[in-house]
Scaffold this motif. Structure first.
Motif, PDB file in Angstrom:
ATOM      1  N   GLN A 109      11.758  -6.281 -13.620  1.00 26.99           N
ATOM      2  CA  GLN A 109      13.061  -6.799 -14.065  1.00 26.99           C
ATOM      3  C   GLN A 109      13.954  -7.162 -12.879  1.00 26.99           C
ATOM      4  OE1 GLN A 109      13.880  -7.841 -17.005  1.00 26.99           O
ATOM      5  NE2 GLN A 109      11.923  -7.167 -17.812  1.00 26.99           N
ATOM      6  N   ARG A 110      13.945  -6.345 -11.830  1.00 30.71           N
ATOM      7  CA  ARG A 110      14.730  -6.663 -10.627  1.00 30.71           C
ATOM      8  C   ARG A 110      14.259  -7.965 -10.002  1.00 30.71           C
ATOM      9  NH1 ARG A 110      17.717  -2.482  -7.625  1.00 30.71           N
ATOM     10  NH2 ARG A 110      17.339  -3.885  -5.888  1.00 30.71           N
ATOM     11  N   ALA A 111      12.943  -8.148  -9.936  1.00 27.08           N
ATOM     12  CA  ALA A 111      12.381  -9.371  -9.354  1.00 27.08           C
ATOM     13  C   ALA A 111      12.784 -10.590 -10.177  1.00 27.08           C
ATOM     14  CB  ALA A 111      10.861  -9.261  -9.261  1.00 27.08           C
ATOM     15  N   VAL A 112      12.688 -10.492 -11.489  1.00 27.59           N
ATOM     16  CA  VAL A 112      13.045 -11.612 -12.366  1.00 27.59           C
ATOM     17  C   VAL A 112      14.541 -11.908 -12.243  1.00 27.59           C
ATOM     18  CG1 VAL A 112      13.215 -12.342 -14.782  1.00 27.59           C
ATOM     19  CG2 VAL A 112      11.097 -11.297 -13.933  1.00 27.59           C
ATOM     20  N   ALA A 113      15.359 -10.874 -12.200  1.00 24.16           N
ATOM     21  CA  ALA A 113      16.802 -11.078 -12.045  1.00 24.16           C
ATOM     22  C   ALA A 113      17.137 -11.757 -10.722  1.00 24.16           C
ATOM     23  CB  ALA A 113      17.533  -9.737 -12.163  1.00 24.16           C
ATOM     24  N   ALA A 114      16.285 -11.570  -9.716  1.00 27.24           N
ATOM     25  CA  ALA A 114      16.507 -12.177  -8.400  1.00 27.24           C
ATOM     26  C   ALA A 114      15.857 -13.551  -8.273  1.00 27.24           C
ATOM     27  CB  ALA A 114      15.975 -11.250  -7.311  1.00 27.24           C
ATOM     28  N   GLY A 115      15.287 -14.068  -9.367  1.00 24.78           N
ATOM     29  CA  GLY A 115      14.758 -15.423  -9.346  1.00 24.78           C
ATOM     30  C   GLY A 115      13.255 -15.562  -9.476  1.00 24.78           C
ATOM     31  N   ALA A 116      12.507 -14.457  -9.500  1.00 23.70           N
ATOM     32  CA  ALA A 116      11.060 -14.552  -9.694  1.00 23.70           C
ATOM     33  C   ALA A 116      10.783 -15.032 -11.116  1.00 23.70           C
ATOM     34  CB  ALA A 116      10.397 -13.204  -9.459  1.00 23.70           C
ATOM     35  N   ARG A 117       9.660 -15.706 -11.292  1.00 26.60           N
ATOM     36  CA  ARG A 117       9.266 -16.189 -12.605  1.00 26.60           C
ATOM     37  C   ARG A 117       8.216 -15.251 -13.190  1.00 26.60           C
ATOM     38  NH1 ARG A 117       6.197 -20.197 -14.862  1.00 26.60           N
ATOM     39  NH2 ARG A 117       5.196 -20.780 -12.919  1.00 26.60           N
ATOM     40  N   PRO A 118       8.436 -14.759 -14.424  1.00 27.12           N
ATOM     41  CA  PRO A 118       7.475 -13.831 -15.027  1.00 27.12           C
ATOM     42  C   PRO A 118       6.102 -14.478 -15.196  1.00 27.12           C
ATOM     43  CG  PRO A 118       9.490 -13.957 -16.340  1.00 27.12           C
ATOM     44  CD  PRO A 118       9.564 -15.044 -15.312  1.00 27.12           C
ATOM     45  N   LEU A 119       5.068 -13.722 -14.906  1.00 31.00           N
ATOM     46  CA  LEU A 119       3.699 -14.158 -15.157  1.00 31.00           C
ATOM     47  C   LEU A 119       3.082 -13.288 -16.251  1.00 31.00           C
ATOM     48  CD1 LEU A 119       1.116 -15.768 -14.531  1.00 31.00           C
ATOM     49  CD2 LEU A 119       0.730 -14.248 -12.598  1.00 31.00           C
ATOM     50  N   MET A 120       3.233 -11.956 -16.133  1.00 28.90           N
ATOM     51  CA  MET A 120       2.746 -11.029 -17.158  1.00 28.90           C
ATOM     52  C   MET A 120       3.707  -9.847 -17.232  1.00 28.90           C
ATOM     53  SD  MET A 120      -0.877  -8.991 -17.372  1.00 28.90           S
ATOM     54  CE  MET A 120      -0.524  -7.238 -17.353  1.00 28.90           C
ATOM     55  N   THR A 121       4.292  -9.649 -18.380  1.00 30.25           N
ATOM     56  CA  THR A 121       5.208  -8.528 -18.596  1.00 30.25           C
ATOM     57  C   THR A 121       4.444  -7.217 -18.397  1.00 30.25           C
ATOM     58  OG1 THR A 121       6.413  -9.858 -20.197  1.00 30.25           O
ATOM     59  CG2 THR A 121       6.783  -7.490 -20.278  1.00 30.25           C
ATOM     60  N   PRO A 122       5.079  -6.214 -17.776  1.00 33.54           N
ATOM     61  CA  PRO A 122       4.383  -4.944 -17.546  1.00 33.54           C
ATOM     62  C   PRO A 122       3.774  -4.370 -18.826  1.00 33.54           C
ATOM     63  CG  PRO A 122       6.403  -4.986 -16.304  1.00 33.54           C
ATOM     64  CD  PRO A 122       6.422  -6.209 -17.196  1.00 33.54           C
ATOM     65  N   ALA A 123       2.550  -3.911 -18.678  1.00 33.73           N
ATOM     66  CA  ALA A 123       1.805  -3.341 -19.803  1.00 33.73           C
ATOM     67  C   ALA A 123       0.878  -2.254 -19.280  1.00 33.73           C
ATOM     68  CB  ALA A 123       0.982  -4.438 -20.487  1.00 33.73           C
ATOM     69  N   ARG A 124       0.485  -1.361 -20.179  1.00 33.95           N
ATOM     70  CA  ARG A 124      -0.496  -0.319 -19.841  1.00 33.95           C
ATOM     71  C   ARG A 124      -1.885  -0.896 -20.054  1.00 33.95           C
ATOM     72  NH1 ARG A 124       1.416   5.398 -20.301  1.00 33.95           N
ATOM     73  NH2 ARG A 124      -0.795   5.809 -20.585  1.00 33.95           N
ATOM     74  N   ILE A 125      -2.769  -0.590 -19.131  1.00 34.20           N
ATOM     75  CA  ILE A 125      -4.158  -1.041 -19.216  1.00 34.20           C
ATOM     76  C   ILE A 125      -5.058   0.174 -19.024  1.00 34.20           C
ATOM     77  CG2 ILE A 125      -5.947  -2.437 -18.103  1.00 34.20           C
ATOM     78  CD1 ILE A 125      -3.749  -4.374 -17.273  1.00 34.20           C
ATOM     79  N   GLU A 126      -6.003   0.326 -19.916  1.00 30.42           N
ATOM     80  CA  GLU A 126      -6.990   1.400 -19.814  1.00 30.42           C
ATOM     81  C   GLU A 126      -8.254   0.791 -19.227  1.00 30.42           C
ATOM     82  OE1 GLU A 126      -6.257   4.552 -20.572  1.00 30.42           O
ATOM     83  OE2 GLU A 126      -4.286   4.024 -21.368  1.00 30.42           O
ATOM     84  N   THR A 127      -8.664   1.271 -18.049  1.00 27.23           N
ATOM     85  CA  THR A 127      -9.872   0.739 -17.420  1.00 27.23           C
ATOM     86  C   THR A 127     -11.087   1.508 -17.893  1.00 27.23           C
ATOM     87  OG1 THR A 127      -9.860   2.182 -15.479  1.00 27.23           O
ATOM     88  CG2 THR A 127      -8.510   0.186 -15.369  1.00 27.23           C
ATOM     89  N   LYS A 128     -12.237   0.882 -17.770  1.00 32.56           N
ATOM     90  CA  LYS A 128     -13.513   1.517 -18.095  1.00 32.56           C
ATOM     91  C   LYS A 128     -14.341   1.508 -16.820  1.00 32.56           C
ATOM     92  CE  LYS A 128     -13.342  -0.118 -22.874  1.00 32.56           C
ATOM     93  NZ  LYS A 128     -11.926  -0.010 -22.888  1.00 32.56           N
ATOM     94  N   GLY A 129     -15.410   2.235 -16.805  1.00 33.47           N
ATOM     95  CA  GLY A 129     -16.270   2.259 -15.630  1.00 33.47           C
ATOM     96  C   GLY A 129     -16.649   3.677 -15.271  1.00 33.47           C
ATOM     97  N   VAL A 130     -17.029   3.869 -14.012  1.00 33.15           N
ATOM     98  CA  VAL A 130     -17.449   5.188 -13.547  1.00 33.15           C
ATOM     99  C   VAL A 130     -16.336   6.197 -13.779  1.00 33.15           C
ATOM    100  CG1 VAL A 130     -18.167   6.527 -11.532  1.00 33.15           C
ATOM    101  CG2 VAL A 130     -19.033   4.206 -11.866  1.00 33.15           C
ATOM    102  N   THR A 131     -15.114   5.823 -13.428  1.00 36.69           N
ATOM    103  CA  THR A 131     -13.949   6.673 -13.655  1.00 36.69           C
ATOM    104  C   THR A 131     -12.890   5.850 -14.375  1.00 36.69           C
ATOM    105  OG1 THR A 131     -14.392   7.864 -11.607  1.00 36.69           O
ATOM    106  CG2 THR A 131     -12.206   8.134 -12.568  1.00 36.69           C
TER     107      THR A 131
END
Length: 159
Positions: A109-131
């Motif tokens: 949000q700070r970055a967007v307020a300072a002029g950055a353009r959103p690419l992907m809104t923060p989200a939780r991601i569950e990874t798979k694999g060895v760990t």
């Protein structure tokens, strides 16, 4: 047995900027980097360069548009028409760089307020694999089209 590689870790990431002063403001005021050093080396193609400390002596190195740093294109970086953020991202070898934070949504949000353009809104991601891991990530286009990730993740296990 081979000798250990004398690798002390990632030192810096270098970016060419359209407007170096605006980029310095973005990284220091919006993202909390600290101005560390400014330099030039005309004989090496560097008109103006700024080091911004990201913490723990890790640096983002910003070059002005007139500079042709080692590894950088000799093409005038400020020539019109400028490629879109998406065109730059698709053609880049460096896909993105990530800033670790305990609060990806707040830094996003700070970055967007300072002029950055959103690419992907923060989200939780569950990874798979060895760990399996739970990550929280968000992405923006920075002031020069660079893709910046904000990430919260557990520390990687040492083997």
């Amino acid at each position: 047995m081979t000798a250990p590689v004398p690798n002390l870790g990632l030192d810096h990431i270098a970016l060419r900027t359209y407007d170096i002063d605006a980029s310095v403001r973005f990284y220091t005021e919006a993202l909390g980097f600290r101005f560390a050093h400014e330099w030039s080396a005309p004989e090496a193609g560097v008109n103006r360069c700024v080091f911004l400390d990201a913490g723990d002596d890790r640096v983002i190195e910003l070059f002005d548009a007139a500079s042709t740093p080692p590894g950088g294109s000799a093409r005038n970086f400020d020539a019109e028409p400028r490629p879109s953020d998406e065109e730059r991202a698709r053609a880049a070898t460096l896909v993105h760089f990530a800033i670790r934070t305990e609060e990806p949504a707040a830094l996003f949000q700070r970055a967007v307020a300072a002029g950055a353009r959103p690419l992907m809104t923060p989200a939780r991601i569950e990874t798979k694999g060895v760990t399996a891991m739970t990550l929280e990530v968000g992405f923006v286009y920075g002031p020069n089209g660079e893709v910046i990730e904000f990430i919260k993740r557990p520390r990687l296990q040492q083997s």
